[in-house]
Design a protein around this motif. Structure first.
Motif, PDB file in Angstrom:
ATOM      1  N   ALA A 311     -12.535  -7.980 -55.734  1.00 12.39           N
ATOM      2  CA  ALA A 311     -11.343  -7.356 -55.142  1.00 12.39           C
ATOM      3  C   ALA A 311     -11.548  -5.843 -55.022  1.00 12.39           C
ATOM      4  O   ALA A 311     -11.101  -5.224 -54.060  1.00 12.39           O
ATOM      5  CB  ALA A 311     -10.120  -7.680 -55.989  1.00 12.39           C
ATOM      6  N   MET A 312     -12.243  -5.271 -55.989  1.00  8.14           N
ATOM      7  CA  MET A 312     -12.506  -3.820 -55.958  1.00  8.14           C
ATOM      8  C   MET A 312     -13.605  -3.449 -54.968  1.00  8.14           C
ATOM      9  O   MET A 312     -14.003  -2.287 -54.894  1.00  8.14           O
ATOM     10  CB  MET A 312     -12.925  -3.345 -57.354  1.00  8.14           C
ATOM     11  N   SER A 313     -14.174  -4.434 -54.310  1.00  4.88           N
ATOM     12  CA  SER A 313     -15.259  -4.222 -53.325  1.00  4.88           C
ATOM     13  C   SER A 313     -16.522  -3.661 -53.973  1.00  4.88           C
ATOM     14  O   SER A 313     -17.264  -2.898 -53.357  1.00  4.88           O
ATOM     15  CB  SER A 313     -14.814  -3.289 -52.186  1.00  4.88           C
ATOM     16  N   LEU A 314     -16.761  -4.061 -55.223  1.00  8.48           N
ATOM     17  CA  LEU A 314     -17.933  -3.535 -55.932  1.00  8.48           C
ATOM     18  C   LEU A 314     -19.096  -4.529 -55.934  1.00  8.48           C
ATOM     19  O   LEU A 314     -20.259  -4.138 -55.885  1.00  8.48           O
ATOM     20  CB  LEU A 314     -17.572  -3.209 -57.387  1.00  8.48           C
ATOM     21  N   LYS A 315     -18.781  -5.830 -56.063  1.00  6.16           N
ATOM     22  CA  LYS A 315     -19.836  -6.858 -56.130  1.00  6.16           C
ATOM     23  C   LYS A 315     -19.421  -8.009 -55.225  1.00  6.16           C
ATOM     24  O   LYS A 315     -18.378  -8.625 -55.457  1.00  6.16           O
ATOM     25  CB  LYS A 315     -19.998  -7.329 -57.586  1.00  6.16           C
ATOM     26  N   GLY A 316     -20.229  -8.278 -54.203  1.00  6.20           N
ATOM     27  CA  GLY A 316     -19.863  -9.299 -53.221  1.00  6.20           C
ATOM     28  C   GLY A 316     -20.456 -10.661 -53.550  1.00  6.20           C
ATOM     29  O   GLY A 316     -20.874 -10.918 -54.673  1.00  6.20           O
ATOM     30  N   ARG A 317     -20.479 -11.502 -52.546  1.00  9.34           N
ATOM     31  CA  ARG A 317     -21.138 -12.799 -52.684  1.00  9.34           C
ATOM     32  C   ARG A 317     -22.564 -12.698 -52.153  1.00  9.34           C
ATOM     33  O   ARG A 317     -22.889 -11.741 -51.450  1.00  9.34           O
ATOM     34  CB  ARG A 317     -20.382 -13.865 -51.872  1.00  9.34           C
ATOM     35  N   PHE A 318     -23.372 -13.709 -52.452  1.00 10.41           N
ATOM     36  CA  PHE A 318     -24.701 -13.786 -51.858  1.00 10.41           C
ATOM     37  C   PHE A 318     -24.520 -13.915 -50.351  1.00 10.41           C
ATOM     38  O   PHE A 318     -23.742 -14.730 -49.879  1.00 10.41           O
ATOM     39  CB  PHE A 318     -25.435 -15.006 -52.438  1.00 10.41           C
ATOM     40  N   GLU A 319     -25.218 -13.083 -49.596  1.00 11.64           N
ATOM     41  CA  GLU A 319     -25.115 -13.073 -48.130  1.00 11.64           C
ATOM     42  C   GLU A 319     -23.669 -12.956 -47.654  1.00 11.64           C
ATOM     43  O   GLU A 319     -23.228 -13.686 -46.753  1.00 11.64           O
ATOM     44  CB  GLU A 319     -25.806 -14.304 -47.542  1.00 11.64           C
ATOM     45  N   GLU A 320     -22.956 -12.050 -48.261  1.00 13.70           N
ATOM     46  CA  GLU A 320     -21.532 -11.845 -47.942  1.00 13.70           C
ATOM     47  C   GLU A 320     -21.291 -11.699 -46.440  1.00 13.70           C
ATOM     48  O   GLU A 320     -20.408 -12.351 -45.874  1.00 13.70           O
ATOM     49  CB  GLU A 320     -21.045 -10.570 -48.663  1.00 13.70           C
ATOM     50  N   THR A 321     -22.111 -10.858 -45.809  1.00 14.00           N
ATOM     51  CA  THR A 321     -21.821 -10.545 -44.409  1.00 14.00           C
ATOM     52  C   THR A 321     -22.051 -11.750 -43.489  1.00 14.00           C
ATOM     53  O   THR A 321     -21.534 -11.777 -42.376  1.00 14.00           O
ATOM     54  CB  THR A 321     -22.673  -9.350 -43.926  1.00 14.00           C
ATOM     55  N   LYS A 322     -22.810 -12.738 -43.966  1.00 21.94           N
ATOM     56  CA  LYS A 322     -23.051 -13.915 -43.113  1.00 21.94           C
ATOM     57  C   LYS A 322     -21.942 -14.965 -43.258  1.00 21.94           C
ATOM     58  O   LYS A 322     -21.927 -15.950 -42.539  1.00 21.94           O
ATOM     59  CB  LYS A 322     -24.390 -14.563 -43.485  1.00 21.94           C
TER      60      LYS A 322
END
Ligand code: BYC
Length: 472
Positions: A311-322
């Motif tokens: 939520a804090m935009s610090l750690k995303g998911r694997f291949e978030e942008t895809k």
């Protein structure tokens, strides 16, 4: 091309020379790092020349150069991937905003903790592996071990740079503490469980580089999505180096499987121990151990920390942008296996607190790909045996399964059943003693220990019998 300035005392591509304060802080840390390296880095090889790669650019094409280096003279430095122009935060509450070049004040503590946790694993693995050199199965493998070690050292530099550059005095204190904790020390242990386990033999090391370095890949890839751009860029370049570490694990275990299968086929026997090799059931036990301790590294199945990091935009998911969704996940759900009374059940859970489990799922699928390759080797030798990944609940110390005993097939067990069966599933003291008895050094050029097949090719186009390490 983003070349690296090697005329500086600390090689870097971040314009360190223009920031006197930071430069001074890092130059003060440098001798402490070197003292740590001498103290708990590779034992007995500090004066040895090793054929190592060193980063000379952050361009994915041709970023490294190879040559003989004494490890304490390795040019550890600070290398960030090139900035992506006009990059925006890809996920979380700040999705769509320009990425941060500085730490947002309200996230300072959380971000520092994430960076420290990541940073802590790097020196830990060097400490864990420090005695392996003297039992190397070949010069080729010895060189690969040292390559991994110096790069873990560089990854520590990567995190220390972030701490010193962006977290002021607290960051400097954390940088010092990273050199003070010790793997396996009960008084000042490393932060995460797997990094306090001993790496006593090369089979454990190869399993570690397959399973535990692969956790590194997934954690780094999630941090590479971070809204804090310096962290994202640092992790992106670390991933380039990390690929070799997993290569060492995948091909290394594959070569052990290969050698075992050759002996089984040629000797028409399952009992390869009498030929000084590692039987497939023992390999399976080592695999079970390293896989399960690596699963723990993803944290609890349901984690408020994980939800907050996202939520804090610090750690995303694997291949978030895809991923093809809203990248906020406030209303989404995710299937999570959990302990439900006397059974293990899959239930839909809010997606945000399930992010550790989602990353673990990505990791599990990736782990299976290597097993498929190893199983192909077994099949090609006409042998009826299959290496498998244990159930995710097997032998866990973190999360919902920490308090129960579960078989590799996923059956809940009583403590008594576990006591009887665990020797079939995890390395027993006898297995460990046997594997360790095989760890006799082989240091003649082009020769390999009997328990591991030679690699298909050498390093950087060199022949397999190249003098990868110049022993006196
Ligand atoms: N051992 O909400 P939870 C690599 C703690 S490897 C001990 O479940 P969270 C490499 C946790 O700290 C990649 N303690 O966990 C590989 C928390 O403590 P507090 C390393 C653990 O925070 C090979 C409590 O339990 N990178 O690079 O969601 C060679 C409840 O936590 C463990 C990273 O890990 C454990 N296994 O997730 C060299 C990335 N797991 O708050 C290098 C950064 C949890 O109660 N780290 N705890 O004091 C993270 O993203 C998160 O910290 C974790 C944990 C995913 C590790």
């Amino acid at each position: 091309m983003a070349s690296i300035d090697y005329t500086e005392r600390i090689p870097n591509n971040v314009g360190l020379g223009e920031d006197r304060r930071l430069q001074r802080a890092l130059e003060e840390w440098q001798p402490k790092f070197l003292a740590w390296w001498q103290d708990v880095g590779p034992h007995g090889f500090q004066a040895t020349e090793v054929y190592l790669r060193t980063a000379v650019s952050v361009d994915p094409q041709g970023w490294a150069q190879f040559g003989y280096v004494r490890m304490p003279e390795y040019r550890w430095g600070i290398f960030l991937a090139e900035p992506e122009p006009a990059r925006v935060i890809p996920f979380g509450d700040h999705k769509g905003q320009p990425v941060w070049q500085d730490v947002p004040g309200e996230y300072r503590g959380v971000l520092r903790r994430l960076i420290v946790t990541q940073g802590d694993t790097e020196p830990a693995s060097v400490e864990q592996q420090r005695h392996l050199g003297r039992t190397c199965p070949s010069l080729y493998d010895l060189r690969n071990l040292f390559q991994v070690n110096v790069e873990e050292g560089r990854h520590l530099w990567a995190m220390v740079y972030l701490l010193d550059a962006y977290f002021g005095r607290d960051g400097r204190e954390e940088s010092e503490a990273l050199l003070e904790r010790r793997s396996g020390d009960p008084d000042k242990p490393r932060i995460l469980g797997a990094f306090n386990e001993k790496t006593l033999d090369w089979l454990s090391y190869l399993m570690f580089t397959y399973f535990t370095d692969r956790d590194g890949k997934y954690q780094l890839a999630s941090l590479a999505e971070s809204g804090f751009d310096p962290l994202a860029r640092t992790c992106r370049f670390m991933l380039t180096e990390e690929a070799h570490h997993m290569f060492v694990g995948e091909t290394g275990v594959g070569r052990v499987v290969q050698r075992t299968c050759e002996l089984m086929r040629d000797g028409r026997t399952d009992d390869v121990r009498k030929h000084g090799a590692i039987d497939l059931p023992t390999l399976q036990k080592y695999l079970n151990f390293h896989y399960s301790v690596s699963l723990d590294l993803f944290g609890s199945e349901i984690s408020t920390n994980a939800a907050n990091f996202y939520a804090m935009s610090l750690k995303g998911r694997f291949e978030e942008t895809k991923k093809n969704d809203d990248h906020r996940l406030q209303h989404a759900t995710y299937p999570v296996t959990q302990l439900d009374g006397e059974a293990l059940r899959v239930r839909e859970h809010p997606a945000l607190p399930s992010l550790n489990e989602r990353l673990r799922d990505d990791y599990i699928a990736d782990c299976q790909r290597g097993l498929d390759r190893w199983n192909r080797i077994i099949k090609e030798h006409g042998i009826d045996f299959k290496l498998t990944l244990a159930h995710r609940a097997f032998h866990r110390k973190i999360g919902t399964f920490a308090d129960v005993r579960v078989s590799p097939e996923g059956r809940l067990l009583t403590e008594a059943e576990w006591g009887v069966k665990k020797r079939e599933w995890l390395p027993s003291p006898e297995d460990e003693a046997y594997v360790q008895s095989l760890m006799q050094p082989v240091t003649e050029r082009g020769q390999f220990a009997n328990w591991i097949a030679p690699p298909a090719r050498g390093v950087n186009g060199q022949p397999v019998d190249f003098e990868y390490v110049r022993l006196a």
